[in-house]
Design a protein around this motif. Structure first.
Motif, PDB file in Angstrom:
ATOM      1  N   ASP A 213       0.847  -1.190   0.000  1.00 55.20           N
ATOM      2  CA  ASP A 213       0.000   0.000   0.000  1.00 55.20           C
ATOM      3  C   ASP A 213       0.886   1.244   0.000  1.00 55.20           C
ATOM      4  O   ASP A 213       1.799   1.373   0.826  1.00 55.20           O
ATOM      5  N   MET A 214       0.618   2.187  -0.895  1.00 59.30           N
ATOM      6  CA  MET A 214       1.446   3.380  -1.027  1.00 59.30           C
ATOM      7  C   MET A 214       1.008   4.520  -0.113  1.00 59.30           C
ATOM      8  O   MET A 214       1.714   5.534  -0.022  1.00 59.30           O
ATOM      9  N   LYS A 215      -0.122   4.394   0.565  1.00 60.17           N
ATOM     10  CA  LYS A 215      -0.616   5.508   1.380  1.00 60.17           C
ATOM     11  C   LYS A 215       0.332   5.879   2.518  1.00 60.17           C
ATOM     12  O   LYS A 215       0.554   7.070   2.759  1.00 60.17           O
ATOM     13  N   PRO A 216       0.888   4.920   3.280  1.00 56.99           N
ATOM     14  CA  PRO A 216       1.852   5.318   4.317  1.00 56.99           C
ATOM     15  C   PRO A 216       3.053   6.054   3.741  1.00 56.99           C
ATOM     16  O   PRO A 216       3.534   7.030   4.337  1.00 56.99           O
ATOM     17  N   GLU A 217       3.544   5.610   2.580  1.00 54.35           N
ATOM     18  CA  GLU A 217       4.690   6.271   1.963  1.00 54.35           C
ATOM     19  C   GLU A 217       4.340   7.690   1.538  1.00 54.35           C
ATOM     20  O   GLU A 217       5.158   8.622   1.689  1.00 54.35           O
ATOM     21  N   GLU A 218       3.126   7.865   1.016  1.00 55.17           N
ATOM     22  CA  GLU A 218       2.703   9.209   0.591  1.00 55.17           C
ATOM     23  C   GLU A 218       2.585  10.146   1.787  1.00 55.17           C
ATOM     24  O   GLU A 218       2.940  11.327   1.702  1.00 55.17           O
ATOM     25  N   GLY A 219       2.082   9.627   2.921  1.00 55.69           N
ATOM     26  CA  GLY A 219       1.991  10.448   4.119  1.00 55.69           C
ATOM     27  C   GLY A 219       3.360  10.857   4.628  1.00 55.69           C
ATOM     28  O   GLY A 219       3.569  12.012   5.033  1.00 55.69           O
ATOM     29  N   ARG A 230      11.158   6.692   4.491  1.00 56.99           N
ATOM     30  CA  ARG A 230       9.919   6.236   3.852  1.00 56.99           C
ATOM     31  C   ARG A 230       9.923   4.713   3.687  1.00 56.99           C
ATOM     32  O   ARG A 230       8.895   4.057   3.867  1.00 56.99           O
ATOM     33  N   GLY A 234       7.405   3.204   6.087  1.00 55.29           N
ATOM     34  CA  GLY A 234       6.245   3.084   5.217  1.00 55.29           C
ATOM     35  C   GLY A 234       6.049   1.711   4.607  1.00 55.29           C
ATOM     36  O   GLY A 234       4.910   1.288   4.375  1.00 55.29           O
ATOM     37  N   GLN A 238       4.785  -3.275   6.535  1.00 57.39           N
ATOM     38  CA  GLN A 238       3.798  -3.970   5.702  1.00 57.39           C
ATOM     39  C   GLN A 238       4.337  -5.292   5.159  1.00 57.39           C
ATOM     40  O   GLN A 238       3.622  -6.303   5.138  1.00 57.39           O
TER      41      GLN A 238
END
Length: 320
Positions: A213-219, A230, A234, A238
């Motif tokens: 999932d890329m959402k943690p990295e984007e945050g 990251r 991030g 996972q």
């Protein structure tokens, strides 16, 4: 009759769909027949090649296929236990066939480790150390090879090709190369298994990373985190459960690979197995096979237990 009634009840579009389905079904049958015919031809050609390579004796020797199993039967079942635990044999005639106590590894004057247990520990040590090395390097390379983590293709492409080269050759081939350079022993086996494990785990790891999932990295990116932060905060939380699952799976594979490499001079239990088979030592051969089976079964069960502890029991429960 039923088919004609159903066709009458169908409209024009329904009859078109029915006709298309029948065409696809007929094509599938043709492809199935062709596939089975090709498989039969390939199998026949392989058997012919085996027979020719074996000087025309492959089919002649086929009825005697199970004679080898009969030749492996010792005089009595206790000979297997004596060979396994280095106990004296009542049939000892001074030959290597019954010299079980000679292989003992004495820790004290009276306490010893049986030879096969010691060699099995050596094989497991090769597998564990090699898998740990593969985990460390595969972990780092996977993030450099994943497209969603490393957008720079000038880094990503060489890393992927490098891992392909590492896993292109079987462990026994790599071991043969290093055995010629470093002589016999466990060190070439460790290098060979480690090299192949880095390539294999690296590929499986970066495929897991690309599905994260890329959402943690984007945050984290929005908060100003650098690339290492990251990745560490991030992605690693996972992917770590899957990483450990693949690590344990690879450990099981490497125990078997280390045994095979031992048969060509890489140390461990494999070398003793090759010698006992070649010299016709029935009890020794069966003792080693029994120890190998028990060890691989134990490693498999331990890996399954540890995987459940790391990933969580809920991951193995069916969703209803």
């Amino acid at each position: 009759m039923a088919s004609s009634i159903s066709n009458v009840s169908l409209g024009e579009s329904g009859r078109l769909v029915e006709r298309h389905w029948q065409e696809l079904n007929a094509r599938r049958r043709i492809y199935t027949v062709l596939g089975l015919a090709l498989l039969f031809v390939a199998l026949s050609a392989s058997l012919w090649f085996a027979n020719e390579t074996n000087a025309g004796k492959f089919f002649d020797r086929l009825p005697f296929f199970f004679d080898f199993i009969e030749d492996l039967l010792p005089r009595d079942a206790m000979e297997i236990v004596r060979a396994l635990f280095d106990l004296p044999s009542p049939y000892d005639d001074g030959s290597f066939k019954f010299n079980y106590p000679d292989g003992r590894l004495y820790l004290t004057e009276n306490l010893y480790i049986p030879e096969y247990f010691h060699k099995m520990l050596e094989t497991i040590n090769i597998a564990v150390l090699s898998t740990m090395i593969g985990l460390a390097f595969g972990f780092v390379l996977s993030f450099l090879a994943a497209k969603n983590v490393m957008p720079n293709r000038w880094i990503r492409w060489p890393v992927r090709r490098f891992m392909e080269v590492l896993r292109a050759f079987p462990e026994v081939v790599i071991a043969g190369f290093f055995l010629a350079i470093l002589s016999l022993g466990p060190v070439p086996a460790i290098i060979a298994v480690s090299v192949h494990t880095v390539g294999a785990l690296g590929k499986m790891f970066f495929e897991v990373v690309e599905n994260a999932d890329m959402k943690p990295e984007e945050g984290l990116r929005a908060a100003g985190a650098n690339w290492i932060e990251r990745v560490w905060f991030g992605f690693v939380p996972q992917v770590m459960p899957n990483f450990m699952s693949y690590f344990l799976l690879r450990l099981e594979i490497n125990v078997r690979a280390s045994t095979i490499i031992g048969a060509v001079g890489g140390g461990g239990i494999g070398e003793l197995l090759r010698l006992s088979i070649g010299q016709g030592h029935e009890a020794k051969t069966l003792a080693i096979v029994l120890l190998l089976f028990t060890t691989i079964f134990a490693v498999d069960q331990f890996s399954a237990w540890l995987r459940r502890r790391l990933v969580g029991e809920q991951a193995f429960n069916s969703v209803s």
